[in-house]
Design a protein around this motif. Structure first.
Motif, PDB file in Angstrom:
ATOM      1  N   ASN A 112      -1.802  11.842 -12.590  1.00 14.56           N
ATOM      2  CA  ASN A 112      -0.448  11.974 -13.132  1.00 14.56           C
ATOM      3  C   ASN A 112       0.457  10.825 -12.671  1.00 14.56           C
ATOM      4  O   ASN A 112       1.309  10.346 -13.434  1.00 14.56           O
ATOM      5  CB  ASN A 112       0.154  13.326 -12.718  1.00 14.56           C
ATOM      6  N   GLU A 113       0.266  10.385 -11.434  1.00 11.80           N
ATOM      7  CA  GLU A 113       1.038   9.228 -10.959  1.00 11.80           C
ATOM      8  C   GLU A 113       0.773   8.010 -11.855  1.00 11.80           C
ATOM      9  O   GLU A 113       1.688   7.260 -12.207  1.00 11.80           O
ATOM     10  CB  GLU A 113       0.657   8.868  -9.520  1.00 11.80           C
ATOM     11  N   ILE A 114      -0.504   7.810 -12.211  1.00 13.00           N
ATOM     12  CA  ILE A 114      -0.856   6.676 -13.078  1.00 13.00           C
ATOM     13  C   ILE A 114      -0.174   6.820 -14.440  1.00 13.00           C
ATOM     14  O   ILE A 114       0.436   5.883 -14.949  1.00 13.00           O
ATOM     15  CB  ILE A 114      -2.396   6.569 -13.248  1.00 13.00           C
ATOM     16  N   MET A 157       0.835  -1.205   0.000  1.00  9.95           N
ATOM     17  CA  MET A 157       0.000   0.000   0.000  1.00  9.95           C
ATOM     18  C   MET A 157       0.868   1.254   0.000  1.00  9.95           C
ATOM     19  O   MET A 157       1.884   1.317   0.678  1.00  9.95           O
ATOM     20  CB  MET A 157      -0.853  -0.051   1.271  1.00  9.95           C
ATOM     21  N   TYR A 158       0.433   2.227  -0.760  1.00  8.79           N
ATOM     22  CA  TYR A 158       1.130   3.519  -0.791  1.00  8.79           C
ATOM     23  C   TYR A 158       0.141   4.622  -0.447  1.00  8.79           C
ATOM     24  O   TYR A 158      -0.976   4.640  -0.977  1.00  8.79           O
ATOM     25  CB  TYR A 158       1.709   3.776  -2.184  1.00  8.79           C
ATOM     26  N   THR A 159       0.546   5.512   0.458  1.00 12.76           N
ATOM     27  CA  THR A 159      -0.296   6.682   0.697  1.00 12.76           C
ATOM     28  C   THR A 159       0.551   7.939   0.581  1.00 12.76           C
ATOM     29  O   THR A 159       1.715   7.954   0.953  1.00 12.76           O
ATOM     30  CB  THR A 159      -0.970   6.637   2.096  1.00 12.76           C
ATOM     31  N   CYS A 160      -0.072   8.969   0.023  1.00 10.74           N
ATOM     32  CA  CYS A 160       0.627  10.230  -0.159  1.00 10.74           C
ATOM     33  C   CYS A 160       0.724  10.921   1.197  1.00 10.74           C
ATOM     34  O   CYS A 160      -0.282  11.159   1.852  1.00 10.74           O
ATOM     35  CB  CYS A 160      -0.118  11.112  -1.141  1.00 10.74           C
ATOM     36  N   GLY A 161       1.929  11.228   1.589  1.00  8.19           N
ATOM     37  CA  GLY A 161       2.150  11.852   2.892  1.00  8.19           C
ATOM     38  C   GLY A 161       2.064  13.360   2.817  1.00  8.19           C
ATOM     39  O   GLY A 161       1.640  13.925   1.809  1.00  8.19           O
ATOM     40  N   GLU A 216       7.596  12.181  -7.745  1.00  7.36           N
ATOM     41  CA  GLU A 216       8.109  11.669  -6.466  1.00  7.36           C
ATOM     42  C   GLU A 216       7.376  10.396  -6.048  1.00  7.36           C
ATOM     43  O   GLU A 216       7.996   9.380  -5.716  1.00  7.36           O
ATOM     44  CB  GLU A 216       7.870  12.690  -5.336  1.00  7.36           C
ATOM     45  N   CYS A 217       6.049  10.481  -6.061  1.00 10.01           N
ATOM     46  CA  CYS A 217       5.259   9.370  -5.530  1.00 10.01           C
ATOM     47  C   CYS A 217       5.381   8.141  -6.423  1.00 10.01           C
ATOM     48  O   CYS A 217       5.527   7.027  -5.931  1.00 10.01           O
ATOM     49  CB  CYS A 217       3.796   9.778  -5.379  1.00 10.01           C
ATOM     50  N   SER A 218       5.340   8.336  -7.749  1.00  8.88           N
ATOM     51  CA  SER A 218       5.476   7.195  -8.659  1.00  8.88           C
ATOM     52  C   SER A 218       6.783   6.462  -8.388  1.00  8.88           C
ATOM     53  O   SER A 218       6.815   5.235  -8.261  1.00  8.88           O
ATOM     54  CB  SER A 218       5.495   7.674 -10.115  1.00  8.88           C
ATOM     55  N   PRO A 231      -4.938  16.697  -9.956  1.00  7.81           N
ATOM     56  CA  PRO A 231      -4.202  15.956 -10.979  1.00  7.81           C
ATOM     57  C   PRO A 231      -3.238  14.887 -10.435  1.00  7.81           C
ATOM     58  O   PRO A 231      -2.747  14.074 -11.188  1.00  7.81           O
ATOM     59  CB  PRO A 231      -3.359  17.071 -11.632  1.00  7.81           C
ATOM     60  N   HIS A 232      -2.980  14.933  -9.111  1.00 10.71           N
ATOM     61  CA  HIS A 232      -1.839  14.171  -8.596  1.00 10.71           C
ATOM     62  C   HIS A 232      -1.898  12.672  -8.918  1.00 10.71           C
ATOM     63  O   HIS A 232      -0.977  12.118  -9.513  1.00 10.71           O
ATOM     64  CB  HIS A 232      -1.720  14.406  -7.088  1.00 10.71           C
ATOM     65  N   HIS A 233      -2.989  12.015  -8.542  1.00 11.25           N
ATOM     66  CA  HIS A 233      -3.034  10.567  -8.760  1.00 11.25           C
ATOM     67  C   HIS A 233      -3.174  10.213 -10.245  1.00 11.25           C
ATOM     68  O   HIS A 233      -2.660   9.189 -10.706  1.00 11.25           O
ATOM     69  CB  HIS A 233      -4.153   9.936  -7.924  1.00 11.25           C
TER      70      HIS A 233
END
Ligand code: ZN
Length: 468
Positions: free
Chosen positions: A238-240, A26-30, A209-211, A234-236
């Motif tokens: 864009n991560e995808i 699991m990943y969560t954005c901090g 960063e998150c990707s 847009p964050h998630h």
């Protein structure tokens, strides 16, 4: 019924099991550590905590990664204004964040990572994206070309196919109307900190960063990616786009998003004066566990209206549970078991578990607990409780508290220590024996002023701390 979650990606409630064995990846954005986190941020982090605890109670192990974003537009602006290095500036707010988490009893992710420790990984990811034509350069920055990823929009369920090719956005946060090619790498502006790298001087955009950290620690496909609804676009999205362009595989099987928090029915904002950090609330005398309870009590997909009245009811609810626990621990019960009451606790446990299995329906889970507490209290009043029933009830309360974590009182600054309370209680008992009722009453008043409530029962004196 099995554990199931609403998946933002498919817009359906789906049964959940990890893809690979028993471990949930699991990943969560901090947090972005540019300031103290506010209560809206902690709504999301509390949801993640409940999610973690419930996955574990369901028998899974956790491999959970959370990032600390310690470089971004806001951080740079603030650090430069204060003439501090990024490192010094972000260290202050990283510490504050971890301290707030501890107060709210939020478990730490197994892997907590700082963005600035992964610049090399980000640079190499950007190089790989460049190599397969997902990017272009402009004025020293590198942009992700969203037209190169035809599925762009699949998480936010928006159609971006009409976007003008080559239109760009430089800020990390923007609205749907501004969906444009976004910056993977930003060229340094005058006076800004920058890293010297093979793709030129600069710094990473927030999304990459998150990707990079998710792929590095958890592999190509995660089981769960979670965050607040404000991160869907847009964050998630864009991560995808970045991750799937890098791997050719689905980035995450499940996407879970917590709704917004309102304060007294209004959007929280500094200009409205309803903007709260955890410190603001504890300084007003609210116990962290009452805040935690308030944040956890509304199912994460419903928007939460955070109010002073809500905090008061949370404190009352916690008191009720603590009183119940104290009664179970200190009451005298006849040996044996009342079968009907044993069944009653089983029903409550089933209700509790089924509610949390149902996309973490915390409100229903709490209802199952409080209905049980009401029934059990009346069974104690009428003398039906037996010692085994008390033991079962305490076990159930323990299971509840593994998830909600509110029974243990926080020691607030200036709290009187347990040992001192015990001494004063003993002195009061001695005073009463000597028929010095004036002194006994004085001690009671003194303790009350310091937040301690005494109860004289036939089994002796019980004391507890008043919750705020
Ligand atoms: Zn993220």
């Amino acid at each position: 019924m099995s554990l199931r979650f609403y998946n933002t990606l498919t817009q359906k409630v789906e049964d959940f099991t990890p893809a690979d064995g028993n471990t949930v990846r699991m990943y969560t954005c901090g947090p972005t550590v540019y300031d103290n986190a506010h209560i809206g941020n902690f709504r999301t982090f509390t949801f993640v905590d409940i999610l973690r605890r419930w996955l574990r109670a369901s028998g899974y192990e956790l491999a959970h990664v959370m990032n600390i974003t310690d470089v971004d537009d806001k951080i740079i602006r603030n650090a430069v204004a204060r003439h501090q290095s990024l490192e010094d500036y972000t260290a202050i707010y990283t510490q504050a964040f971890l301290e707030d988490c501890r107060k709210l009893r939020l478990e730490q992710a197994e892997t907590l990572v700082k963005a600035t420790s992964h610049i090399d990984d980000m640079v190499s990811a950007i190089q790989r994206l460049e190599a397969c034509d997902h990017t272009y350069r402009s004025d020293g920055s590198v942009y992700f070309r969203i037209a190169s990823f035809p599925q762009y929009g699949k998480l936010s369920h928006m159609d971006f196919s009409g976007n003008i090719a080559g239109a760009r956005v430089d800020v990390d946060e923007y609205e749907k109307a501004d969906a444009r090619d976004f910056a993977l790498w930003k060229a340094p502006k005058e006076g800004e900190p920058a890293w010297e790298t093979p793709i030129g001087p600069g710094r990473p955009g927030w999304h990459i960063e998150c990707s990079v950290m998710a792929l590095r620690y958890l592999g190509e496909t995660l089981d769960i990616h979670a965050g607040g609804v404000d991160l869907i676009f847009p964050h998630h999205e864009n991560e995808i786009a970045q991750s799937e362009s890098l791997t050719g595989r689905p980035f995450s099987r499940f996407w879970l998003h917590a709704e917004f928090l309102m304060v007294e029915g209004q959007k929280m904002s500094k200009s409205l004066g309803n903007f709260y950090t955890l410190r603001d609330l504890t300084e007003k005398g609210h116990a962290p566990e009452a805040i935690r309870y308030t944040l956890a009590s509304v199912p994460y997909r419903k928007s939460l209206n955070f109010t002073q009245d809500g905090l008061k009811s949370a404190a009352t609810a916690i008191d009720r549970l603590r009183n119940f626990k104290l009664r179970l621990e200190t009451g005298k019960f006849a040996e044996g078991r009342n079968d009907q009451l044993s069944e009653r606790v089983d029903t409550a446990r089933r209700g509790f578990r089924e509610s949390l299995d149902d996309d973490l329906n915390t409100a229903e889970a709490l209802a199952a607990v409080f209905e049980y507490v009401r029934d059990a209290n009346s069974a104690m009043d009428s003398g039906e409780f037996r010692s085994e029933n008390a033991a079962n009830a305490l076990t159930f309360l323990g299971e509840f508290d593994e998830i909600f974590k509110v029974l243990e009182p926080s020691s607030m600054d200036g709290d009187i220590p347990d040992s001192e309370v015990d001494e004063l209680v003993a002195e009061r008992t001695a005073a009463k024996k000597k028929r010095d009722f004036a002194r006994a009453d004085q001690i009671r008043q003194e303790l009350l002023a310091r937040g301690i409530i005494l109860e004289d029962t036939k089994d002796g004196v019980r004391w507890k701390r008043k919750s705020s």
